[in-house]
Scaffold this motif. Structure first.
Motif, PDB file in Angstrom:
ATOM      1  N   UNK A  55     -28.580  35.143  37.423  1.00  0.00           N
ATOM      2  CA  UNK A  55     -27.149  34.138  37.208  1.00  0.00           C
ATOM      3  C   UNK A  55     -27.806  32.677  37.323  1.00  0.00           C
ATOM      4  N   UNK A  56     -27.684  31.765  36.305  1.00  0.00           N
ATOM      5  CA  UNK A  56     -28.341  30.323  36.417  1.00  0.00           C
ATOM      6  C   UNK A  56     -27.068  29.480  36.658  1.00  0.00           C
ATOM      7  N   UNK A  57     -27.416  28.615  37.565  1.00  0.00           N
ATOM      8  CA  UNK A  57     -26.607  27.374  37.687  1.00  0.00           C
ATOM      9  C   UNK A  57     -27.531  26.118  36.701  1.00  0.00           C
ATOM     10  N   UNK A  58     -26.440  25.639  35.810  1.00  0.00           N
ATOM     11  CA  UNK A  58     -27.209  24.777  35.080  1.00  0.00           C
ATOM     12  C   UNK A  58     -26.880  23.562  35.384  1.00  0.00           C
ATOM     13  N   UNK A  59     -27.272  23.042  36.495  1.00  0.00           N
ATOM     14  CA  UNK A  59     -27.430  21.645  37.073  1.00  0.00           C
ATOM     15  C   UNK A  59     -28.111  21.754  38.261  1.00  0.00           C
ATOM     16  N   UNK A  60     -28.668  20.821  38.860  1.00  0.00           N
ATOM     17  CA  UNK A  60     -29.506  20.796  40.146  1.00  0.00           C
ATOM     18  C   UNK A  60     -28.586  20.826  41.449  1.00  0.00           C
ATOM     19  N   UNK A  61     -27.653  20.382  41.345  1.00  0.00           N
ATOM     20  CA  UNK A  61     -26.680  20.231  42.645  1.00  0.00           C
ATOM     21  C   UNK A  61     -26.129  21.324  43.170  1.00  0.00           C
ATOM     22  N   UNK A  62     -25.595  21.287  44.217  1.00  0.00           N
ATOM     23  CA  UNK A  62     -24.692  22.518  44.984  1.00  0.00           C
ATOM     24  C   UNK A  62     -23.873  23.052  44.231  1.00  0.00           C
ATOM     25  N   UNK A  63     -23.309  24.192  44.167  1.00  0.00           N
ATOM     26  CA  UNK A  63     -22.538  24.944  43.263  1.00  0.00           C
ATOM     27  C   UNK A  63     -21.060  24.594  43.957  1.00  0.00           C
ATOM     28  N   UNK A  64     -20.005  24.486  42.909  1.00  0.00           N
ATOM     29  CA  UNK A  64     -18.587  24.174  43.425  1.00  0.00           C
ATOM     30  C   UNK A  64     -18.108  25.351  43.826  1.00  0.00           C
TER      31      UNK A  64
END
Length: 360
Positions: A55-64
């Motif tokens: 699973x990939x988060x497509x931004x560098x900041x913390x997950x909401x």
């Protein structure tokens, strides 16, 4: 070209905001992003980050909070291609949560989605519980804690997410709690907030083998007392709001000089009609119920006592109307009609035996 990469990849822009910001590697491949490219973008200085395995988060900041929920479901869900007879398909707006098959949010996170006020808000939860079949070959990792079950309940959709029913979410939350006050607050809000009936909660806690824990048993005792009080209030409201004649409330019935016949919640002596609230846990014994033979035997004995009391009273000419708390809550008008019909039919019946009525 990677053989898994589609010839005509779909653009990422058609997805919702939450979907665009967290995706599985399988979904990324379906959109033309190879595994090597995804890994390159997830380097420490890259624009993406590895959120959970696959699973990939497509931004560098913390997950909401929303991204965490989607990410946990993507991690735990069984892709359609793995399901027997399924045909792999690219994710799209018509089936945005196809990758969540065989997974649903449970525990405290689910109760937060069900809008329980006594649970911590989603951002403050360190881990998100996700319910999966016991055969799922995964381990808890990161913020995803897997809860395994022999049979998945029917999920409820909340904000587009599959969420366990309140009763199951309660059981999974209580299984991890050691504080009696926390358990009591959860169970009390479940009943007072109208989320579910005490009997269905007890059934789920029993199936989860949680009634061997003293702090849970104490909370359940309070829950059952709370549930009966709410049911009695609803019965009073039913009589008042539907124009039924006032009964004698909460009384014992006896034969003159004879034994006690049993207590009822409402009794109309002139009509020989009684109402009894059925606040037992739902009848058990179905396959997969999780109840032991001893527990089923005890429940059957309790049901048999209900039947014996009803038969004794009906032999004496008393009509007994059984009403469950759920029916009082969901179909009050229908239950009022049942009681009114029984009262009206009294004139056409043989006179009942004379009974002594005493406060219970």
């Amino acid at each position: 070209m990677n053989p898994d990469t589609p010839l005509h990849p779909r653009p990422l822009r058609h997805l919702t905001t939450a979907q665009r910001r967290v995706m599985s590697t399988a979904q990324l491949r379906a959109h033309g992003v190879s595994g090597a490219e995804a890994s390159a973008r997830c380097r420490p200085d890259g624009p993406w980050q590895q959120f959970l395995p696959g699973v990939v988060l497509l931004h560098p900041g913390p997950a909401t909070s929303e991204e965490r929920l989607h990410g946990v479901l993507l991690f735990a869900g069984r892709p359609l291609a793995e399901r027997a007879g399924a045909v792999p398909a690219q994710p799209g707006p018509d089936a945005p949560h196809a990758a969540y098959a065989d997974a649903m949010i449970t525990g405290l996170a689910a109760l937060a989605l069900h809008r329980f006020s006594c649970v911590p808000p989603l951002p403050s939860l360190d881990r998100v519980d996700v319910l999966v079949p016991r055969t799922r070959r995964l381990r808890s990792t990161g913020c995803a804690r897997l809860v395994r079950t022999h049979a998945l309940p029917a999920a409820q959709q909340i904000s587009g997410l599959p969420v366990a029913p309140v009763e199951r979410a309660l059981a999974d939350a209580v299984a991890l709690l050691r504080d009696a006050g926390e358990v009591r607050r959860l169970l009390t809000e479940a009943v007072r907030g109208g989320h579910c009936e005490p009997a269905s909660v007890v059934r789920e806690l029993t199936a989860a083998r949680l009634l061997t824990r003293p702090h849970v048993v104490d909370a359940v005792d309070s829950l059952l007392a709370e549930g009966r009080a709410i049911a009695e209030d609803r019965l009073h409201a039913l009589v008042r709001e539907h124009g039924l004649p006032d009964p004698l409330w909460n009384v014992d019935l006896r034969l003159p000089g004879g034994p006690r016949l049993g207590g009822v919640d409402a009794y109309w002596p002139a009509h020989a009609v009684a109402v009894e609230l059925d606040t037992r846990a739902p009848r058990q014994g179905e396959e997969g119920s999780g109840w032991s033979r001893t527990e089923r035997s005890g429940e059957f004995g309790e049901w048999s006592e209900y039947v014996r009391k009803r038969e004794r009273l009906e032999r004496l000419g008393v009509t007994v109307v059984h009403i469950t708390p759920k029916k009082l809550r969901d179909t009050a008008e229908q239950q009022a009609t049942v009681v009114r019909t029984a009262l009206m039919a009294a004139a056409d019946r043989e006179p009942a035996a004379y009974l002594v009525v005493l406060p219970r």
